[in-house]
Design an enzyme around this catalytic site. Structure first.
Site, PDB file in Angstrom:
ATOM      1  N   SER A 264       1.507  -2.807  -7.843  1.00 41.89           N
ATOM      2  CA  SER A 264       2.738  -2.110  -8.244  1.00 41.89           C
ATOM      3  C   SER A 264       2.994  -0.943  -7.297  1.00 41.89           C
ATOM      4  O   SER A 264       2.071  -0.235  -6.897  1.00 41.89           O
ATOM      5  CB  SER A 264       2.576  -1.585  -9.670  1.00 41.89           C
ATOM      6  OG  SER A 264       3.543  -0.598  -9.916  1.00 41.89           O
TER       7      SER A 264
ATOM      8  N   CYS B 295      -2.622   2.492 -11.233  1.00 37.79           N
ATOM      9  CA  CYS B 295      -2.927   3.829 -11.762  1.00 37.79           C
ATOM     10  C   CYS B 295      -4.295   4.318 -11.358  1.00 37.79           C
ATOM     11  O   CYS B 295      -4.561   5.503 -11.349  1.00 37.79           O
ATOM     12  CB  CYS B 295      -2.901   3.840 -13.286  1.00 37.79           C
ATOM     13  SG  CYS B 295      -1.570   2.938 -13.976  1.00 37.79           S
TER      14      CYS B 295
ATOM     15  N   LYS C 266      -9.421  10.641  -8.235  1.00 36.52           N
ATOM     16  CA  LYS C 266      -8.133  11.343  -8.267  1.00 36.52           C
ATOM     17  C   LYS C 266      -8.095  12.475  -7.238  1.00 36.52           C
ATOM     18  O   LYS C 266      -7.039  12.858  -6.761  1.00 36.52           O
ATOM     19  CB  LYS C 266      -7.873  11.905  -9.665  1.00 36.52           C
ATOM     20  CG  LYS C 266      -7.558  10.855 -10.707  1.00 36.52           C
ATOM     21  CD  LYS C 266      -6.134  10.330 -10.593  1.00 36.52           C
ATOM     22  CE  LYS C 266      -5.900   9.148 -11.526  1.00 36.52           C
ATOM     23  NZ  LYS C 266      -4.692   8.401 -11.169  1.00 36.52           N
TER      24      LYS C 266
ATOM     25  N   GLU D 105      -7.159  10.727  -4.240  1.00 40.34           N
ATOM     26  CA  GLU D 105      -5.762  10.292  -4.332  1.00 40.34           C
ATOM     27  C   GLU D 105      -4.799  11.460  -4.028  1.00 40.34           C
ATOM     28  O   GLU D 105      -3.831  11.296  -3.282  1.00 40.34           O
ATOM     29  CB  GLU D 105      -5.478   9.741  -5.730  1.00 40.34           C
ATOM     30  CG  GLU D 105      -4.068   9.211  -5.902  1.00 40.34           C
ATOM     31  CD  GLU D 105      -3.774   8.762  -7.320  1.00 40.34           C
ATOM     32  OE1 GLU D 105      -3.384   7.617  -7.512  1.00 40.34           O
ATOM     33  OE2 GLU D 105      -3.959   9.583  -8.257  1.00 40.34           O
TER      34      GLU D 105
ATOM     35  N   CYS E 189     -10.515   4.716 -17.979  1.00 43.39           N
ATOM     36  CA  CYS E 189     -10.659   6.134 -17.605  1.00 43.39           C
ATOM     37  C   CYS E 189     -11.614   6.886 -18.527  1.00 43.39           C
ATOM     38  O   CYS E 189     -12.243   7.855 -18.110  1.00 43.39           O
ATOM     39  CB  CYS E 189      -9.313   6.823 -17.649  1.00 43.39           C
ATOM     40  SG  CYS E 189      -8.103   6.003 -16.614  1.00 43.39           S
TER      41      CYS E 189
ATOM     42  N   GLU F 296       0.207   9.798   1.533  1.00 43.91           N
ATOM     43  CA  GLU F 296       1.374   9.220   0.852  1.00 43.91           C
ATOM     44  C   GLU F 296       1.879  10.124  -0.269  1.00 43.91           C
ATOM     45  O   GLU F 296       2.987   9.927  -0.783  1.00 43.91           O
ATOM     46  CB  GLU F 296       1.025   7.859   0.224  1.00 43.91           C
ATOM     47  CG  GLU F 296       0.624   6.768   1.198  1.00 43.91           C
ATOM     48  CD  GLU F 296      -0.887   6.707   1.433  1.00 43.91           C
ATOM     49  OE1 GLU F 296      -1.573   7.720   1.140  1.00 43.91           O
ATOM     50  OE2 GLU F 296      -1.377   5.681   1.915  1.00 43.91           O
TER      51      GLU F 296
ATOM     52  N   GLU G 194       7.048   0.858 -14.224  1.00 43.11           N
ATOM     53  CA  GLU G 194       6.242  -0.321 -13.915  1.00 43.11           C
ATOM     54  C   GLU G 194       6.709  -1.539 -14.717  1.00 43.11           C
ATOM     55  O   GLU G 194       6.735  -2.663 -14.215  1.00 43.11           O
ATOM     56  CB  GLU G 194       4.764  -0.015 -14.201  1.00 43.11           C
ATOM     57  CG  GLU G 194       3.796  -0.929 -13.467  1.00 43.11           C
ATOM     58  CD  GLU G 194       2.382  -0.345 -13.415  1.00 43.11           C
ATOM     59  OE1 GLU G 194       2.205   0.741 -12.830  1.00 43.11           O
ATOM     60  OE2 GLU G 194       1.462  -0.962 -13.966  1.00 43.11           O
TER      61      GLU G 194
ATOM     62  N   GLU H 226       9.625  -2.744 -13.019  1.00 41.51           N
ATOM     63  CA  GLU H 226       9.237  -3.383 -11.758  1.00 41.51           C
ATOM     64  C   GLU H 226       8.754  -4.810 -12.011  1.00 41.51           C
ATOM     65  O   GLU H 226       9.123  -5.750 -11.298  1.00 41.51           O
ATOM     66  CB  GLU H 226       8.123  -2.572 -11.069  1.00 41.51           C
ATOM     67  CG  GLU H 226       7.743  -3.124  -9.706  1.00 41.51           C
ATOM     68  CD  GLU H 226       6.552  -2.404  -9.073  1.00 41.51           C
ATOM     69  OE1 GLU H 226       6.076  -1.408  -9.635  1.00 41.51           O
ATOM     70  OE2 GLU H 226       6.095  -2.877  -8.015  1.00 41.51           O
TER      71      GLU H 226
END
Lengths: 386, 593
Positions: free
Chosen positions: B327, B307, B366, B369, B523, B374, B280, B283
């Protein structure tokens, strides 16, 4: 104590020229207006009976120049239909009352919160409001009224739920304090009055506080518009001096076989025949927002109560536990007793529950469900059980 | 100051104090259900009612401010009767089949029923006549209306704290319920799966979708090689659910317990947190280069982090125009999954078909996710199962492991090493801090100019934080950044995220890099963390995270030796071909309700 016999009064529907009254008022100090209303002893005509002058005083004492006048026209109490008539016949007097209140507390905007079912009044009210706004302009008084419609929820007649509704939110009562005079609509100092109350303020300022004060009793000054319905040959709207007993009322309006009168609608009290003579209609006895429903001996009081509880179980906003669940328990509870699924002793548990609802509910709705329930169970126990 | 008496004892408290808080000062606990430290007052459950001597009605202690001379009784006959009635009423419309409930033993209503020894129910069972469904469609959150007590904590959480508005109150009276847009399932609405509602639900109405059985089955299957990864925030929260105090670091004990549970490889998400930073950070620098040197107007800046899967879904629904700014790096969890079934499988000579990857996350989003289409770049589902911190605690209890007595152990090698920068991912501002530690050093060849590498301006619990670092004396390759003030902003909690993104949209905020975490505190305050949560607990977890960072021998992601090894043996270079294949992805626009 001598009661006042049934006496008709003609203040609310009296045709007057609002312009003349307003001319007189516009030059008065806010303090003098408020003092007149205080002196008259006028209490809120929606049912709760808070002294109107005091409410205005509280709102006037609040700092800040953004304040609101709200006219509570969400007339939803079962058996009440007087505000509809007032708004239909003398809307300009309602506007005038709001304008007087605005002068008294220093507000630039007023809202009328109209019951959704009274949609048919809208075009007429809007036309009259246009005329009124021209009058305000002519008088040089900076005050504008906006009309808002409810969508059929009974709870939106509760003042803070009404504010939430105007603000575009779900109509749920707020925690109090703060009270509306300190933080009401849009969290600004707000004076909220019933339609009838506002018209009375106009008449008080027209005829003077003493004229009003000399009507009625010490605790219930003046007169009141009653919506009479049920087992009566004379159903309709009557403006009567306060202070009569239920006996006298029944004498005038009953069909000769009246066994009970529900005073104040679903949220009010049931007065049985044996209590007619010693029960005064007013704040010292049974208060009412106007609903007077007579029942004769052909009526089952179980059905009457079932009907009211059904209404409350449906119309509670559902927010607080005592009201949401309590209403359902009372309703299912009397059904269970009727069917014999629970013993008659269970009614005692339900009366205790009704007391908790009165003590612990968040707003006036939950707090008043117990009124009808306890007074009917107390007086017509056999009809509930058998 | 206001003087009043509570149960006959005098107390003096500042104005605006509620009766509830004043009573606490005198060590009187008044029971509550709808009240929550993180939320505005509701005053709707009525379990906290108290009596004012001589007053008619009872007051809700949570919503009533004190007044001079009040004489409050918190345990009078009137109060006790009303309180018991309220509990009875709640139970009468509640599915009280407690032994079948996921929250059995951790339910606030159950505790109250117990305290008031409600045995024989006085009232009728209302639930028998009601229809309700359990919404199991979401991979993250399970909603069971039969257990809901309408306290509206979830609604206030979703609306105020998160600004998502997936949950709201619908209907009135006996039909009132907590619902979604047109009663759709939680999987079909704007819900970000953040799980903050679960953290605050007093009963079992909102719980995580659990995958414990699936994970046990995998562990106990001799043909499977089960790899577990643990997120940074888990190690500062897990102890709370296993009898330890908030803020205790239990990294070593947790690793030991995971090994005893039978996981074949115990590895660390912190490793891929470090990898995320390297990818990142590069990036960001490449975007800056495109924008400044190549004058490419299509380069989306500011770049935002990716994230937090709650944040990603939120932006997909709410600010889809900013999707190019997100990102392309996958989250550390998903980078880990993709590498576990490729790099790790190859290095350890395990058939990736036989690998089951489990992640322990402080997060419910999560779970969603891991299920995204993807996230299958290894050729398999990259992360098979996601468990929350709470679920791991439950596993430890199920296995009969005495957690507090565990001897500290170490993560297994290859994808188990991490730096302090990876650890601080668990706190709001942590990703920003870790990225700055690396990016600044890439560009200048020097460490970030903050004492002990601690970039204090991005730490702490302010809803939106801003910081900037001036870049001077760059290495030759990065000369185009000479003198640039690298500006960044950090938000946590989606209400703050919305405010921040609005400011970006209106042009009121001009920054290069934005870190957003969906949950309050980052988190460490995630929807999968132990219950209860409040600001104090979150602060203690944060303090533990920064302690952990300071205790690490390596504090910068790009110095993690296993990361260097990974690039050398497998990935080649940051943002290289292999990276793009396994570690990067794109997101899509979603409907706005």
């Amino acid at each position: 104590m001598k009661n006042i016999p049934v006496k008709r009064v003609d203040l609310i529907f009296e045709k007057i020229v609002c312009k003349e009254i307003f001319k007189k008022i516009i030059s008065m100090d806010p303090e003098r207006i408020i003092q007149s209303v205080i002196d008259s002893g006028l209490k809120g005509r929606g049912g709760a009976g808070f002294p109107t002058g005091l409410k205005w005083q509280f709102a006037a004492n609040e700092k800040g120049d953004e304040k609101y006048i709200v006219c509570n026209a969400d007339e939803g109490e079962p058996g009440t239909f007087k505000d509809r008539q007032i708004l239909d016949e003398v809307p300009e007097k309602v506007f005038c009352g709001m304008a007087i209140a605005s002068k008294a507390i220093g507000a630039k905007y007023g809202f009328i919160y109209l019951r959704g079912e009274y949609y048919f009044l809208v075009s007429k009210l809007e036309k009259k409001m246009d005329e009124f706004h021209l009058l305000m302009k002519e008088m040089g008084h900076d005050f504008r009224i906006l009309l808002r419609l409810g969508s059929g929820a009974y709870i939106c007649g509760e003042e803070s739920a009404l504010f939430e509704s105007i603000e575009g939110k779900r109509g749920e009562p707020r925690n109090k304090p703060p009270y509306p005079t300190a933080s009401g609509l849009f969290n600004k100092p707000t004076c909220i009055n019933n339609v009838e109350t506002l018209v009375y303020t106009v008449m008080i300022l027209k005829y003077g506080a003493s004229h009003f004060m000399h009507l009625g009793t010490k605790d219930s000054r003046g007169s009141k518009v009653f919506s009479v319905s049920g087992d009566t040959p004379k159903a309709g709207i009557y403006e009567l001096e306060l202070g009569m007993s239920v006996d006298e009322f029944v004498e005038e309006f009953g069909d000769g076989d009246t066994k009970a009168v529900q005073v104040g609608g679903a949220a009010g009290f049931c007065v049985p025949r044996k209590r007619f003579a010693d029960t005064v209609i007013g704040f010292e006895g049974v208060p009412t927002g106007g609903s007077m429903k007579l029942f004769n001996s052909s009526r089952s009081m179980y059905n009457v109560m079932h009907n009211y509880l059904d209404f409350f179980a449906e119309e509670s906003c559902g927010q607080c536990t005592p009201c949401r669940v309590g209403c359902q328990q009372l309703l299912k509870g009397i059904e269970a007793v009727k069917k014999g699924e629970r013993s008659s002793k269970y009614l005692d548990e339900l009366v205790k529950l009704a007391t908790t609802m009165k003590l612990a509910s968040k707003c006036g709705l939950g707090q008043s469900v117990g009124n009808a329930f306890s007074s009917i169970v107390e007086n017509f126990k056999e009809e509930i059980i058998y | 100051m206001i003087k009043l008496s509570i149960n006959g004892l005098l107390v003096e408290v500042p104005e605006e104090t509620t009766i509830l808080e004043a009573a606490k000062k005198l060590n009187f606990r008044i029971p509550t259900l709808c009240n929550h430290d993180d939320l505005c007052v509701a005053g709707n459950c009525r379990v906290c009612v108290v009596e004012q001597l001589g007053g008619k009605a009872l007051f809700a202690a949570c919503g009533t401010p004190v007044a001079e001379g009040m004489q409050i009784l918190t345990n009078s006959l009137k109060v006790r009767t009303a309180r018991k009635h309220v509990i009875e009423l709640l139970l009468s419309e509640h599915n009280a089949d407690c032994t079948k409930c996921y929250k059995n033993g951790q339910c606030e209503l159950q505790n109250l029923a117990n305290e008031f020894s409600v045995g024989d129910h006085i009232f009728l069972d209302l639930l028998a006549h009601k229809e309700y469904t359990i919404d199991r469609f979401s991979p993250s959150i399970q909603k069971d209306d039969s257990k809901c007590i309408r306290c509206q904590r979830c609604v206030r959480t979703c609306q105020e704290l998160q600004g998502v508005n997936a949950l709201s109150v619908a209907y009135k009276g006996m039909h009132q319920k907590i619902s979604t847009f047109f009663d759709h399932s939680m999987a079909e609405v704007i819900c970000t799966n953040c799980g903050q509602c679960i953290n605050r639900c007093p009963t079992g109405a909102l719980v995580e979708r659990t995958y414990l059985d699936e994970v046990w089955d995998a562990i106990l299957d001799p043909d499977k090689h089960v790899i577990v990864q643990t997120a940074p925030a888990v190690r500062v929260g897990l102890g709370e659910d296993l009898g330890l105090s908030p803020g205790e670091r239990v990294t070593g004990k947790m690793v030991a317990a995971l090994k005893r549970l039978g996981f074949n490889s115990v590895l660390d998400t912190d490793f891929t947190a470090d990898l995320t930073i390297v990818e990142e950070g590069n990036e960001l620098l490449s975007r800056l280069k495109k924008a400044i040197v190549d004058k490419d107007e299509n380069t989306a800046l500011p770049m935002t982090t990716s994230c937090s899967p709650g944040w990603v879904k939120f932006i997909e629904h709410t600010f889809p125009e900013f999707l190019p700014n997100v990102s392309t790096c996958k989250s550390p969890q998903q980078m880990f999954g993709a590498l576990a079934k490729t790099y790790y499988a190859r290095a350890k000579d395990i058939d990736p078909k036989k690998i089951v990857t489990v992640s322990i996350m402080p997060c419910t989003a999560k779970k969603y996710e891991a299920d995204r289409p993807e996230m299958r770049s290894s050729g398999y589902k990259d992360v098979d199962y996601v468990l929350t911190t709470r679920e791991l605690a439950r596993m430890v209890r199920q296995a009969g492991i005495d957690f507090s007595q565990m001897k500290e152990d170490h993560f297994d090698r290859l994808m188990g090493a991490s730096s302090g920068a990876g650890v601080i991912f668990g706190a709001t501002g942590g990703v920003m801090e870790a990225a700055l530690r690396t990016a600044y050093e890439i560009v200048t060849g020097r460490e970030v100019p903050f004492t002990d590498l601690n970039i204090m301006p991005v730490r702490g619990f302010d809803g939106i934080k801003q910081a900037s670092v001036k870049i001077e004396n760059c290495l030759d390759e990065w000369k185009f950044l000479e003198g640039v003030e690298l500006k960044c902003a950090v938000a946590h909690g989606l209400s703050n995220a919305r405010e921040l993104m609005r400011a970006v949209k209106n042009g009121d905020l001009n920054v290069h890099f934005i870190e957003i975490m969906a949950c309050p505190g980052g988190c460490l305050g995630g929807g999968g963390q132990p219950i209860p949560t409040n600001q104090k607990i979150r602060e203690e977890r944060a303090a533990a995270i920064y302690e952990e960072d300071m205790s690490m021998p390596i504090r910068k992601s790009h110095e993690n030796p296993e990361i260097l090894q990974l690039y050398e043996e497998f990935l080649g270079e940051p943002l290289g071909h292999k990276s793009h294949e396994l570690l990067h992805t794109h997101y899509k626009e979603r409907e706005r309700y």
